[in-house]
Design a protein around this motif. Sequence first.
Motif, PDB file in Angstrom:
ATOM      1  N   ALA A  80     -66.043  39.561 102.501  1.00  0.00           N
ATOM      2  CA  ALA A  80     -65.675  40.432 101.390  1.00  0.00           C
ATOM      3  C   ALA A  80     -64.645  39.765 100.492  1.00  0.00           C
ATOM      4  N   ARG A  81     -64.592  40.229  99.267  1.00  0.00           N
ATOM      5  CA  ARG A  81     -63.595  39.777  98.310  1.00  0.00           C
ATOM      6  C   ARG A  81     -62.359  40.661  98.482  1.00  0.00           C
ATOM      7  N   VAL A  82     -61.206  40.047  98.667  1.00  0.00           N
ATOM      8  CA  VAL A  82     -59.996  40.812  98.965  1.00  0.00           C
ATOM      9  C   VAL A  82     -59.088  40.892  97.735  1.00  0.00           C
ATOM     10  N   ILE A  83     -58.729  42.115  97.393  1.00  0.00           N
ATOM     11  CA  ILE A  83     -57.763  42.368  96.327  1.00  0.00           C
ATOM     12  C   ILE A  83     -56.505  42.927  96.984  1.00  0.00           C
ATOM     13  N   MET A  84     -55.382  42.285  96.776  1.00  0.00           N
ATOM     14  CA  MET A  84     -54.143  42.736  97.379  1.00  0.00           C
ATOM     15  C   MET A  84     -53.524  43.852  96.541  1.00  0.00           C
ATOM     16  N   LEU A  85     -52.967  44.838  97.222  1.00  0.00           N
ATOM     17  CA  LEU A  85     -52.260  45.940  96.570  1.00  0.00           C
ATOM     18  C   LEU A  85     -50.770  45.789  96.851  1.00  0.00           C
ATOM     19  N   THR A  86     -49.966  45.989  95.849  1.00  0.00           N
ATOM     20  CA  THR A  86     -48.527  45.879  96.043  1.00  0.00           C
ATOM     21  C   THR A  86     -47.796  46.795  95.083  1.00  0.00           C
ATOM     22  N   SER A  87     -46.654  47.275  95.523  1.00  0.00           N
ATOM     23  CA  SER A  87     -45.833  48.114  94.655  1.00  0.00           C
ATOM     24  C   SER A  87     -44.703  47.299  94.050  1.00  0.00           C
ATOM     25  N   MET A  88     -44.621  46.024  94.431  1.00  0.00           N
ATOM     26  CA  MET A  88     -43.570  45.157  93.890  1.00  0.00           C
ATOM     27  C   MET A  88     -44.166  43.805  93.554  1.00  0.00           C
ATOM     28  N   GLU A  89     -43.587  43.134  92.583  1.00  0.00           N
ATOM     29  CA  GLU A  89     -44.104  41.848  92.132  1.00  0.00           C
ATOM     30  C   GLU A  89     -43.292  40.720  92.772  1.00  0.00           C
ATOM     31  N   GLU A  90     -43.504  40.539  94.076  1.00  0.00           N
ATOM     32  CA  GLU A  90     -42.817  39.497  94.825  1.00  0.00           C
ATOM     33  C   GLU A  90     -43.650  38.222  94.778  1.00  0.00           C
ATOM     34  N   LYS A  91     -43.146  37.197  94.037  1.00  0.00           N
ATOM     35  CA  LYS A  91     -43.935  35.992  93.779  1.00  0.00           C
ATOM     36  C   LYS A  91     -44.376  35.290  95.051  1.00  0.00           C
ATOM     37  N   GLU A  92     -43.443  35.150  96.000  1.00  0.00           N
ATOM     38  CA  GLU A  92     -43.779  34.400  97.217  1.00  0.00           C
ATOM     39  C   GLU A  92     -44.891  35.085  98.003  1.00  0.00           C
ATOM     40  N   LEU A  93     -44.821  36.414  98.138  1.00  0.00           N
ATOM     41  CA  LEU A  93     -45.844  37.143  98.885  1.00  0.00           C
ATOM     42  C   LEU A  93     -47.185  37.085  98.168  1.00  0.00           C
ATOM     43  N   ILE A  94     -47.157  37.180  96.841  1.00  0.00           N
ATOM     44  CA  ILE A  94     -48.398  37.101  96.065  1.00  0.00           C
ATOM     45  C   ILE A  94     -49.024  35.721  96.235  1.00  0.00           C
ATOM     46  N   GLN A 106     -53.279  43.721  92.545  1.00  0.00           N
ATOM     47  CA  GLN A 106     -53.086  44.813  91.606  1.00  0.00           C
ATOM     48  C   GLN A 106     -51.830  45.590  91.973  1.00  0.00           C
ATOM     49  N   ILE A 107     -51.044  45.921  90.973  1.00  0.00           N
ATOM     50  CA  ILE A 107     -49.879  46.769  91.181  1.00  0.00           C
ATOM     51  C   ILE A 107     -50.370  48.199  91.385  1.00  0.00           C
ATOM     52  N   LYS A 108     -49.853  48.878  92.388  1.00  0.00           N
ATOM     53  CA  LYS A 108     -50.349  50.206  92.738  1.00  0.00           C
ATOM     54  C   LYS A 108     -50.237  51.203  91.590  1.00  0.00           C
ATOM     55  N   SER A 109     -49.195  51.091  90.793  1.00  0.00           N
ATOM     56  CA  SER A 109     -49.021  52.020  89.682  1.00  0.00           C
ATOM     57  C   SER A 109     -50.108  51.871  88.622  1.00  0.00           C
ATOM     58  N   ASP A 110     -50.816  50.725  88.652  1.00  0.00           N
ATOM     59  CA  ASP A 110     -51.913  50.488  87.695  1.00  0.00           C
ATOM     60  C   ASP A 110     -53.263  50.758  88.354  1.00  0.00           C
ATOM     61  N   GLU A 125     -66.777  37.122  90.360  1.00  0.00           N
ATOM     62  CA  GLU A 125     -66.247  36.477  89.165  1.00  0.00           C
ATOM     63  C   GLU A 125     -64.869  35.870  89.399  1.00  0.00           C
ATOM     64  N   SER A 126     -64.354  36.058  90.625  1.00  0.00           N
ATOM     65  CA  SER A 126     -63.026  35.548  90.978  1.00  0.00           C
ATOM     66  C   SER A 126     -61.991  35.891  89.914  1.00  0.00           C
ATOM     67  N   PRO A 127     -61.861  37.164  89.620  1.00  0.00           N
ATOM     68  CA  PRO A 127     -60.920  37.523  88.561  1.00  0.00           C
ATOM     69  C   PRO A 127     -59.481  37.350  89.013  1.00  0.00           C
ATOM     70  N   ILE A 128     -58.692  36.762  88.169  1.00  0.00           N
ATOM     71  CA  ILE A 128     -57.257  36.723  88.420  1.00  0.00           C
ATOM     72  C   ILE A 128     -56.599  37.326  87.186  1.00  0.00           C
ATOM     73  N   SER A 129     -55.955  38.436  87.356  1.00  0.00           N
ATOM     74  CA  SER A 129     -55.341  39.117  86.227  1.00  0.00           C
ATOM     75  C   SER A 129     -54.286  38.230  85.598  1.00  0.00           C
ATOM     76  N   SER A 130     -53.965  38.494  84.334  1.00  0.00           N
ATOM     77  CA  SER A 130     -52.960  37.686  83.638  1.00  0.00           C
ATOM     78  C   SER A 130     -51.615  37.761  84.361  1.00  0.00           C
ATOM     79  N   ALA A 131     -51.319  38.932  84.914  1.00  0.00           N
ATOM     80  CA  ALA A 131     -50.053  39.088  85.651  1.00  0.00           C
ATOM     81  C   ALA A 131     -50.055  38.213  86.893  1.00  0.00           C
TER      82      ALA A 131
END
Length: 219
Positions: A80-94, A106-110, A125-131
């Motif tokens: 499966a293709r995995v999309i990570m969910l997070t409520s914080m934008e922690e660079k190292e974890l991402i 994806q940020i949970k609030s979005d 399509e291996s999307p990587i959001s601009s964020a």
Amino acid sequence: MNNIRIWIIEDDKDWLRGLKAYLNGQQGLEITFTADNPDAVREELAKITNTADVVLMDIMLDGDPAGIALAEEVSISTGARVIMLTSMEEKELIFRSFQAGAIDYQIKSDFEGLPNAIQAAARKESPISSAAAEKMREEFRRLKQMEREFETKTMQDKITPSELQLLKLIDKGYSQSEIASKLVVSIRTVKNHINHILKKLGAKGSKEAAKEAKDKGLF
């Protein structure tokens, strides 16, 4: 056309219920499995009866970034293709999430953007959001800076202050005889110092060694 089969791994049970209801209401999407802890996911993987096209994986599970290792397990076991969910934008974890095989985060609030992200992921399509892309660039820049600092420190530890002074003079264009005169030593001493430096640094010539020292910010 078959629905996109989705797994949701999320330790906030209220948010999990809300997200499940929201996505099940979207055309072409079907939630086939949910879990709020790693053990439940691993039990499901062992059954090999339920598979997924896209997995929404919370990075933080019970206060620990267990979702990162779990993402790799799920990706390998189900494809499966995995999309990570997070409520914080922690660079190292991402960054670690992408290393583990995630294809987006994806940020949970979005959450309203999740249906489009899921559909794109299912189309491979291996999307990587601009964020996400910007966080990746920031982390690569951080790692590059750490690498540069390590290389500088390594070179600094290899050469003595007097050898560094000699490299500075070479960088300024002084000849060996001029260096010998300036430092009040024999040309043979200068040559010996240069040969010693070249062996230490693995450089082919004195100018190359001087440039390397300068590029690393030693002078």
